[in-house]
Design a protein around this motif. Structure first.
Motif, PDB file in Angstrom:
ATOM      1  N   ILE A  76      12.132   1.793   4.223  1.00  0.00           N
ATOM      2  CA  ILE A  76      10.499   2.611   4.268  1.00  0.00           C
ATOM      3  C   ILE A  76       9.866   2.358   3.240  1.00  0.00           C
ATOM      4  O   ILE A  76       8.723   2.084   2.956  1.00  0.00           O
ATOM      5  CB  ILE A  76      10.922   4.177   4.620  1.00  0.00           C
ATOM      6  N   GLN A  77      10.459   2.526   1.835  1.00  0.00           N
ATOM      7  CA  GLN A  77       9.888   2.575   0.541  1.00  0.00           C
ATOM      8  C   GLN A  77       9.396   0.942   0.289  1.00  0.00           C
ATOM      9  O   GLN A  77       8.342   0.716  -0.229  1.00  0.00           O
ATOM     10  CB  GLN A  77      10.868   2.696  -0.478  1.00  0.00           C
ATOM     11  N   SER A  78      10.127  -0.063   0.872  1.00  0.00           N
ATOM     12  CA  SER A  78       9.814  -1.291   0.678  1.00  0.00           C
ATOM     13  C   SER A  78       8.434  -1.536   1.408  1.00  0.00           C
ATOM     14  O   SER A  78       7.297  -2.061   1.164  1.00  0.00           O
ATOM     15  CB  SER A  78      10.894  -2.309   1.284  1.00  0.00           C
ATOM     16  N   ASP A  79       8.446  -0.857   2.618  1.00  0.00           N
ATOM     17  CA  ASP A  79       7.067  -0.866   3.465  1.00  0.00           C
ATOM     18  C   ASP A  79       6.084  -0.432   2.777  1.00  0.00           C
ATOM     19  O   ASP A  79       4.777  -0.795   2.635  1.00  0.00           O
ATOM     20  CB  ASP A  79       7.519  -0.368   4.872  1.00  0.00           C
ATOM     21  N   MET A  80       6.274   1.031   2.040  1.00  0.00           N
ATOM     22  CA  MET A  80       5.310   1.673   1.402  1.00  0.00           C
ATOM     23  C   MET A  80       4.630   0.716   0.217  1.00  0.00           C
ATOM     24  O   MET A  80       3.504   1.001   0.010  1.00  0.00           O
ATOM     25  CB  MET A  80       5.832   2.838   0.626  1.00  0.00           C
ATOM     26  N   TYR A  81       5.264  -0.127  -0.491  1.00  0.00           N
ATOM     27  CA  TYR A  81       4.876  -0.802  -1.681  1.00  0.00           C
ATOM     28  C   TYR A  81       4.369  -2.178  -1.074  1.00  0.00           C
ATOM     29  O   TYR A  81       3.697  -2.945  -2.114  1.00  0.00           O
ATOM     30  CB  TYR A  81       5.956  -1.064  -2.399  1.00  0.00           C
ATOM     31  N   GLN A  82       4.465  -2.621   0.196  1.00  0.00           N
ATOM     32  CA  GLN A  82       3.885  -4.056   0.477  1.00  0.00           C
ATOM     33  C   GLN A  82       2.505  -3.945   0.250  1.00  0.00           C
ATOM     34  O   GLN A  82       1.613  -3.024   0.482  1.00  0.00           O
ATOM     35  CB  GLN A  82       4.371  -4.271   2.077  1.00  0.00           C
ATOM     36  N   LEU A  83       1.952  -5.325   0.220  1.00  0.00           N
ATOM     37  CA  LEU A  83       0.472  -5.597   0.014  1.00  0.00           C
ATOM     38  C   LEU A  83       0.010  -5.636   1.718  1.00  0.00           C
ATOM     39  O   LEU A  83       0.153  -6.927   2.160  1.00  0.00           O
ATOM     40  CB  LEU A  83       0.062  -6.946  -0.833  1.00  0.00           C
ATOM     41  N   HIS A  84      -0.599  -4.538   2.124  1.00  0.00           N
ATOM     42  CA  HIS A  84      -0.879  -4.695   3.422  1.00  0.00           C
ATOM     43  C   HIS A  84      -2.160  -4.777   3.913  1.00  0.00           C
ATOM     44  O   HIS A  84      -2.732  -5.136   4.861  1.00  0.00           O
ATOM     45  CB  HIS A  84      -0.858  -2.999   3.901  1.00  0.00           C
ATOM     46  N   ASN A  85      -3.029  -5.246   2.469  1.00  0.00           N
ATOM     47  CA  ASN A  85      -4.370  -5.971   2.868  1.00  0.00           C
ATOM     48  C   ASN A  85      -4.803  -6.738   1.497  1.00  0.00           C
ATOM     49  O   ASN A  85      -3.934  -6.697   0.500  1.00  0.00           O
ATOM     50  CB  ASN A  85      -5.481  -4.877   3.080  1.00  0.00           C
ATOM     51  N   PRO A  86      -5.796  -7.531   1.577  1.00  0.00           N
ATOM     52  CA  PRO A  86      -6.165  -8.377   0.347  1.00  0.00           C
ATOM     53  C   PRO A  86      -6.366  -7.952  -1.044  1.00  0.00           C
ATOM     54  O   PRO A  86      -6.329  -8.346  -1.780  1.00  0.00           O
ATOM     55  CB  PRO A  86      -7.232  -9.143   1.039  1.00  0.00           C
ATOM     56  N   THR A  87      -6.659  -6.508  -0.788  1.00  0.00           N
ATOM     57  CA  THR A  87      -6.864  -5.919  -2.286  1.00  0.00           C
ATOM     58  C   THR A  87      -5.672  -5.482  -2.710  1.00  0.00           C
ATOM     59  O   THR A  87      -5.751  -4.961  -4.023  1.00  0.00           O
ATOM     60  CB  THR A  87      -7.873  -4.683  -1.973  1.00  0.00           C
ATOM     61  N   GLY A  88      -4.510  -5.431  -2.174  1.00  0.00           N
ATOM     62  CA  GLY A  88      -3.390  -5.220  -2.797  1.00  0.00           C
ATOM     63  C   GLY A  88      -3.050  -3.498  -2.728  1.00  0.00           C
ATOM     64  O   GLY A  88      -2.675  -3.135  -3.683  1.00  0.00           O
ATOM     65  N   TYR A  89      -3.158  -2.725  -1.515  1.00  0.00           N
ATOM     66  CA  TYR A  89      -2.972  -1.525  -1.553  1.00  0.00           C
ATOM     67  C   TYR A  89      -1.897  -1.486  -0.544  1.00  0.00           C
ATOM     68  O   TYR A  89      -1.969  -2.046   0.673  1.00  0.00           O
ATOM     69  CB  TYR A  89      -4.285  -0.968  -1.284  1.00  0.00           C
ATOM     70  N   GLY A  90      -0.898  -0.685  -0.827  1.00  0.00           N
ATOM     71  CA  GLY A  90      -0.025  -0.216   0.344  1.00  0.00           C
ATOM     72  C   GLY A  90      -0.182   1.011   0.805  1.00  0.00           C
ATOM     73  O   GLY A  90      -1.176   1.508   1.081  1.00  0.00           O
ATOM     74  N   TYR A  91       0.962   1.749   1.024  1.00  0.00           N
ATOM     75  CA  TYR A  91       0.742   3.138   1.658  1.00  0.00           C
ATOM     76  C   TYR A  91       0.738   4.293   0.487  1.00  0.00           C
ATOM     77  O   TYR A  91       1.608   4.431  -0.148  1.00  0.00           O
ATOM     78  CB  TYR A  91       1.988   3.434   2.410  1.00  0.00           C
ATOM     79  N   GLY A  92      -0.501   4.394  -0.053  1.00  0.00           N
ATOM     80  CA  GLY A  92      -0.575   5.313  -1.466  1.00  0.00           C
ATOM     81  C   GLY A  92      -0.440   4.630  -2.712  1.00  0.00           C
ATOM     82  O   GLY A  92      -0.734   5.230  -4.046  1.00  0.00           O
ATOM     83  N   TRP A  93      -0.201   3.490  -2.895  1.00  0.00           N
ATOM     84  CA  TRP A  93       0.054   2.635  -4.204  1.00  0.00           C
ATOM     85  C   TRP A  93      -0.818   1.478  -3.998  1.00  0.00           C
ATOM     86  O   TRP A  93      -1.049   0.715  -3.179  1.00  0.00           O
ATOM     87  CB  TRP A  93       1.411   2.461  -4.278  1.00  0.00           C
ATOM     88  N   PHE A  94      -1.510   1.172  -5.277  1.00  0.00           N
ATOM     89  CA  PHE A  94      -2.150   0.060  -5.621  1.00  0.00           C
ATOM     90  C   PHE A  94      -0.996  -0.982  -5.944  1.00  0.00           C
ATOM     91  O   PHE A  94      -0.023  -0.445  -6.575  1.00  0.00           O
ATOM     92  CB  PHE A  94      -3.085   0.154  -6.558  1.00  0.00           C
ATOM     93  N   ASN A  95      -0.878  -2.293  -5.708  1.00  0.00           N
ATOM     94  CA  ASN A  95      -0.022  -3.341  -6.019  1.00  0.00           C
ATOM     95  C   ASN A  95      -0.736  -4.467  -6.795  1.00  0.00           C
ATOM     96  O   ASN A  95      -1.516  -4.861  -6.401  1.00  0.00           O
ATOM     97  CB  ASN A  95       0.849  -3.847  -4.850  1.00  0.00           C
TER      98      ASN A  95
END
Length: 333
Positions: free
Chosen positions: A255-274
């Motif tokens: 679940i943490q891995s999913d949180m940190y994934q780049l879910h959009n082109p700007t590099g934002y996961g779930y609550g975190w910029f990447n």
């Protein structure tokens, strides 16, 4: 590089970065589970001439968001909600709430206008209001784009996530965070600010006016920040949370891995910029009237950098990246 040499370099970097305007705040740097640097600078309260301390308490602004996201994911891990659930399930009747999901809110891709960008918000935020009254301030605004089609940072989305946490858990946002996030992580100096409570070791906030003069921060009733930016904490408490995440004590690794994934082109996961670089660094910066905070987590090299300040300025946002580079070089040497 020996730790005493690294400590000296970190201290020099803080003092050099802040030399133009001074620096009030607390800095913590940890590597692989060991705190290597934890120092306080300047004033917690200038009028009382009370010095900052390592355990000084600060409002952390939008660094609240990764904590809120973790609470959502904790509920998801327990089956109390799903990130694909529509907002309307938790906020009945919310406009377009049948096609805006919790995932959209987590990733800032909902299209819901950002409450804090509304021209009247600075004045509105002086009044105390409950979460439903807060949602009412943006509930009637049309969405700005089709949900999921774009990224646009929106505090409104995280306010709605706080409401979803309450609906799914049956607890207030404050009590759920305390019982299911703060206490399991050993965080004893973190909570939802409400302006009225007496809080030991609380820093006073400062900002610069248009002429560049330092003054007391403009007033905000913290009920208006809620799950988007309403928490207070210490550097040590945020590090305890970081460590609890690394040790998978709050959330399973997948679940943490999913949180940190780049879910959009700007590099934002779930609550975190990447940063989209292979070092696996995630971060969030926060600011709220008179306070600036930054939290950098290098997941691959085990480096954590936390900078909390009771002055609204650019230094606390830039400094963590510089300290991270120093710690990374030390790890590589």
């Amino acid at each position: 590089m020996k730790s005493n040499t690294l400590n000296r370099l970190l201290d020099e970097k803080v003092r050099l970065s802040a030399s133009g305007e001074g620096f009030d705040g607390t800095v913590l740097v940890a590597v692989n589970g060991d705190i290597l640097f934890h120092e306080a600078y300047g004033w917690a309260n200038r009028e009382l001439e009370a010095a900052s301390r390592p355990d000084t308490v600060y409002r952390i602004g939008s660094v609240t968001k990764p904590l809120t996201a973790a609470a959502v994911m904790r509920l998801a891990a327990k089956g109390a909600l799903r990130t694909g659930d529509p907002v309307a399930e938790y906020v009945p009747g919310f406009p377009s709430g049948d096609r805006i999901t919790l995932r959209h809110l987590l990733m800032h891709t909902s299209g819901i206008p950002n409450l804090t960008e509304q021209p009247a918000f600075a004045e509105q935020a002086k009044a105390r209001r409950n979460v439903d009254e807060l949602i009412a301030l943006f509930r009637g605004k049309p969405i700005e784009f089709e949900p999921g089609s774009r990224f646009k940072y929106s505090n409104s989305g995280y306010i709605l996530l706080g409401k979803a946490i309450e609906a799914a858990s049956g607890h207030s946002y404050s009590s759920y965070m305390k019982e299911h996030v703060f206490e399991p992580a050993g965080m004893t100096a973190t909570g939802l600010d409400d302006n009225r409570s007496l809080l030991k070791k609380r820093a006073a906030g400062y900002e610069f006016d248009a002429s560049g003069m330092l003054c007391n921060a403009s007033h905000i009733d913290m009920s208006n920040a809620f799950a988007a930016g309403g928490l207070y904490s210490t550097a040590a408490d945020l590090y305890r949370w970081d460590k609890a995440l690394r040790e998978n004590r709050l959330l399973p690794e997948d679940i943490q891995s999913d949180m940190y994934q780049l879910h959009n082109p700007t590099g934002y996961g779930y609550g975190w910029f990447n940063q989209t670089e292979p070092d696996g660094t995630v971060y969030h910066h926060g600011g709220i009237n008179g306070f600036t905070s930054s939290f950098v987590r290098d997941l691959k090299r085990g480096i954590t950098v936390i900078v909390l300040s009771n002055t609204a300025s650019i230094t606390p946002s830039v400094l963590p990246g510089e300290l991270h580079k120093l710690a990374a070089r030390a790890e590589a040497s």
